[in-house]
Structures are given as structure tokens and as C-alpha cells.
Design a protein around this motif. Structure first.
Motif, short mmCIF file in Angstrom:
data_model
loop_
_atom_site.label_atom_id
_atom_site.label_comp_id
_atom_site.label_asym_id
_atom_site.label_seq_id
_atom_site.Cartn_x
_atom_site.Cartn_y
_atom_site.Cartn_z
N UNK A 23 67.49 58.48 11.13
CA UNK A 23 68.24 57.62 10.21
C UNK A 23 67.89 56.16 10.43
N UNK A 24 67.29 55.84 11.57
CA UNK A 24 67.00 54.44 11.88
C UNK A 24 65.53 54.11 11.60
N UNK A 25 65.25 52.87 11.23
CA UNK A 25 63.85 52.47 11.06
C UNK A 25 63.11 52.50 12.40
N UNK A 26 61.80 52.66 12.33
CA UNK A 26 60.99 52.74 13.55
C UNK A 26 61.12 51.49 14.42
N UNK A 27 61.25 50.32 13.79
CA UNK A 27 61.41 49.08 14.56
C UNK A 27 62.71 49.12 15.38
N UNK A 28 63.75 49.67 14.82
CA UNK A 28 65.03 49.79 15.54
C UNK A 28 64.89 50.81 16.67
N UNK A 29 64.15 51.88 16.43
CA UNK A 29 63.92 52.87 17.48
C UNK A 29 63.23 52.22 18.67
N UNK A 30 62.25 51.35 18.41
CA UNK A 30 61.55 50.66 19.50
C UNK A 30 62.52 49.81 20.32
N UNK A 31 63.42 49.12 19.66
CA UNK A 31 64.42 48.32 20.37
C UNK A 31 65.34 49.20 21.21
N UNK A 32 65.87 50.25 20.59
CA UNK A 32 66.81 51.13 21.28
C UNK A 32 66.18 51.82 22.47
N UNK A 33 64.99 52.38 22.27
CA UNK A 33 64.33 53.10 23.35
C UNK A 33 63.94 52.16 24.50
N UNK A 34 63.52 50.94 24.18
CA UNK A 34 63.19 49.99 25.24
C UNK A 34 64.44 49.68 26.05
N UNK A 35 65.57 49.47 25.39
CA UNK A 35 66.83 49.22 26.09
C UNK A 35 67.21 50.43 26.96
N UNK A 36 67.20 51.62 26.37
CA UNK A 36 67.62 52.82 27.09
C UNK A 36 66.73 53.09 28.30
N UNK A 37 65.42 52.95 28.13
CA UNK A 37 64.50 53.33 29.19
C UNK A 37 64.25 52.24 30.22
N UNK A 38 64.36 50.97 29.83
CA UNK A 38 64.02 49.89 30.76
C UNK A 38 65.18 48.97 31.12
N UNK A 39 66.20 48.92 30.26
CA UNK A 39 67.30 48.00 30.48
C UNK A 39 67.07 46.62 29.89
N UNK A 40 65.94 46.42 29.21
CA UNK A 40 65.63 45.14 28.58
C UNK A 40 65.93 45.18 27.09
N UNK A 41 66.61 44.13 26.60
CA UNK A 41 66.80 43.97 25.17
C UNK A 41 65.59 43.24 24.62
N UNK A 42 65.06 43.75 23.51
CA UNK A 42 63.87 43.15 22.89
C UNK A 42 64.09 42.98 21.40
N UNK A 43 63.27 42.11 20.83
CA UNK A 43 63.14 41.95 19.39
C UNK A 43 61.77 42.50 19.04
#
Length: 129
Positions: A23-43
Motif C-alpha cells: 500500500x505504500x510507495x517504494x520511497x516510503x518503504x526505503x525510509x521505513x526499512x532503513x529505520x527498522x533495520x538501522x535505527x536511522x531516519x532518512x529522507x
């Protein structure tokens, strides 16, 4: 470059990423997965590549200097690595997607390093002028 070491798939290195929830755009998936896996918030920035199974890789920009949480259970460590370390990991076959993607990481990082050096030279020239 930000990389993660996985707790599965041979404890190989990879970049943060994963499946969309459809349901989410791929760009949002990249943000979410980076947060979940690394703990870093990204744009998310520009699309760098589309690889196996339509998986999209984006350039991401840190939104914080320190991780805001511990990595998830799939990750044993989070690391910042240099171009020479990418080359070492390639030589030692330490990448999860060794044949498909590892060479791309090195190319991108070297290109970014070159751009940064050019910008630094321009700034130095302006200061000296």
C-alpha cells in the motif's frame, strides 16, 4: 555508506531494505526499512537502480546523526563503510547480493566521493579568490 550485517542468509552484509506492504510507495518503504533495520531516519532522494524482482534502491539522506533505536532482530550490526571496505567485502564475498548489486555500491560511492571533492575544490577556490 550505511550497511547492515544480517543475522540470516550467511551473516552477509546488505544495504537496508525490504518488501513494501503493497500500500505504500517504494520511497516510503526505503525510509521505513532503513529505520527498522538501522535505527536511522532518512529522507529518500533519487532512484539509483531497479534490481532483481523490481527492487528499487534510492539514495537516502540522514535526518539524524545518531540512530534513534536499536536495529531489529534481522540485523546483527549497523556500520558505516568506505569505498575500500566495499572492495574488501566484494573480494571476501561478504555481500548478500554479491553478483547482482555489490559492484553498484562501489560505483555509487566513488562517484559521490568525486562530486564531494569537486565541490570542496570550488569552495577552496572561492575562499582563495
Amino acid at each position: 555508506m550505511l550497511v547492515i550485517k544480517l543475522t540470516y542468509d550467511g551473516n552477509k552484509f546488505d544495504i537496508p531494505g525490504g518488501q513494501t506492504d503493497w500500500r505504500e510507495p517504494a520511497m516510503r518503504t526505503a525510509q521505513r526499512e532503513t529505520w527498522e533495520e538501522s535505527g536511522y531516519k532518512v529522507r529518500t532522494g533519487e532512484l539509483l537502480a531497479t534490481v532483481r524482482n523490481g527492487f528499487r534502491i534510492y539514495r537516502c539522506y540522514l535526518q539524524q546523526h545518531e540512530p534513534g533505536k536499536e536495529p531489529d532482530h534481522e540485523v546483527s550490526s549497523v556500520q558505516w563503510i568506505t569505498a575500500s571496505e566495499i572492495e574488501d567485502f566484494i573480494a571476501q564475498k561478504m555481500w548478500r547480493f554479491q553478483e547482482d548489486q555489490a559492484h553498484l555500491y562501489l560505483s555509487w560511492l566513488k562517484t559521490l566521493d568525486q562530486i564531494d571533492a569537486e565541490i570542496d575544490a570550488e569552495i577552496d577556490a572561492e575562499i582563495d579568490a
